[in-house]
Design a protein around this motif. Sequence first.
Motif, short mmCIF file in Angstrom:
data_model
loop_
_atom_site.label_atom_id
_atom_site.label_comp_id
_atom_site.label_asym_id
_atom_site.label_seq_id
_atom_site.Cartn_x
_atom_site.Cartn_y
_atom_site.Cartn_z
N VAL A 113 9.98 17.03 -12.51
CA VAL A 113 9.68 16.62 -11.14
C VAL A 113 9.01 17.79 -10.42
O VAL A 113 9.23 18.95 -10.77
CB VAL A 113 10.97 16.19 -10.40
N PRO A 114 8.18 17.51 -9.40
CA PRO A 114 7.44 18.59 -8.75
C PRO A 114 8.33 19.52 -7.92
O PRO A 114 8.02 20.71 -7.78
CB PRO A 114 6.43 17.86 -7.87
N VAL A 115 9.40 18.99 -7.34
CA VAL A 115 10.28 19.81 -6.51
C VAL A 115 11.69 19.25 -6.58
O VAL A 115 11.88 18.03 -6.63
CB VAL A 115 9.77 19.85 -5.04
N ARG B 264 12.33 24.72 -7.91
CA ARG B 264 13.67 24.42 -8.40
C ARG B 264 14.72 25.15 -7.56
O ARG B 264 14.45 26.13 -6.89
CB ARG B 264 13.81 24.86 -9.87
N ASP B 265 15.94 24.63 -7.66
CA ASP B 265 17.11 25.20 -7.00
C ASP B 265 17.91 25.94 -8.07
O ASP B 265 18.33 25.33 -9.07
CB ASP B 265 17.92 24.04 -6.41
N PHE B 266 18.10 27.24 -7.90
CA PHE B 266 18.79 28.06 -8.90
C PHE B 266 20.16 28.49 -8.37
O PHE B 266 20.27 28.96 -7.24
CB PHE B 266 17.95 29.28 -9.27
N LEU B 267 21.17 28.34 -9.21
CA LEU B 267 22.56 28.61 -8.82
C LEU B 267 23.19 29.58 -9.80
O LEU B 267 23.15 29.36 -11.02
CB LEU B 267 23.35 27.30 -8.81
N HIS B 268 23.80 30.65 -9.27
CA HIS B 268 24.48 31.59 -10.16
C HIS B 268 25.69 30.93 -10.79
O HIS B 268 26.43 30.20 -10.14
CB HIS B 268 24.88 32.84 -9.39
#
Length: 318
Positions: free
Chosen positions: A275-277, A212-216
């Motif tokens: 989703v896997p990615v 996953r893409d993590f955003l502050h």
Amino acid sequence: MSALLSGVPCLVLGAGGFIGTNLCRALAAAGAVVQGFGHAPAFPGALPAMRWSTAGMDDLPALARALHGTEVVFHLLGGSVPAAAERDPVDDLRQNAAGAIEVFRLCREAGVRRIVFLSSGGTVYGIPRKLPLAEDHPTDPISVYGIHKLLAEKHLGLEAHRQGLEAVVLRAANPYGPFQRPDRGQGVVASLIARRQAGLPVEIWGDGRVVRDFLHVQDLAEAMLAAAGAAAPARVMNVGSGTGRSLLQVVRDVDAVLGLHDAPVLHRPARAADVPVNVLDITLIGRELGWAPRTDWLEGLRGTAAWLAGRQPAVAGA
């Protein structure tokens, strides 16, 4: 860019939640005239001095009153989280997709100049055909939540096309940071940290290799301000870190920040809606708004852990 909002009347729908609280603070710091709309705020002491309307998205007369005199609307309001949407798709359709359509109509009738709609970069694209995911990637959601977010996006685009309403859709990555409650069924970073702080084993879905893409959340708030103040931004833009991390890596980083070693991890069955990615391409928003994420990942985790420790949150299973 945020200076362009000084003195501008802004209405935040869903102002009392995790993202809304951070957004209201950023708007107030930018000099905007802030009004909040939604259910009672989770952390009222964290909000700046502002007008507040306590109502749900289904209270259309209250929403119409709140919209009077507003120039910019930030639509963050929703009635569910992804797991709830899977349990009751019809109710989620009614609360989120149909509710958003009503919001857009009322905004048009009230003469709102611009809507910034927070969509889900983590769900609207579905299984990636190439990475990172750019805005022109096919949208084939495999979750109810993603389908309904995409439906709302399309209706907002229709309002913009037919009525001339300025509309910006931000497809956000997975936000984390202060004011995210770990007991809401959404927000893996807050949940992991809170369980570790409570001495409980963390729980992850599947084998932990999902990326996953993590955003502050402070970076997300800055992106929303930029989208509201820009002269003529693109209609749809991703907002994320541009970096993918597996859940196992997130667990390792959380443990490193907390000074833990060999702490237990419980694996739950994988979920069909995951989703896997998912890693977002943030080239467009950088070009259009001059925006880029500024929060270092580990520093963001430390700040989140410090906030959660100070709050001493209740953790499911504690």
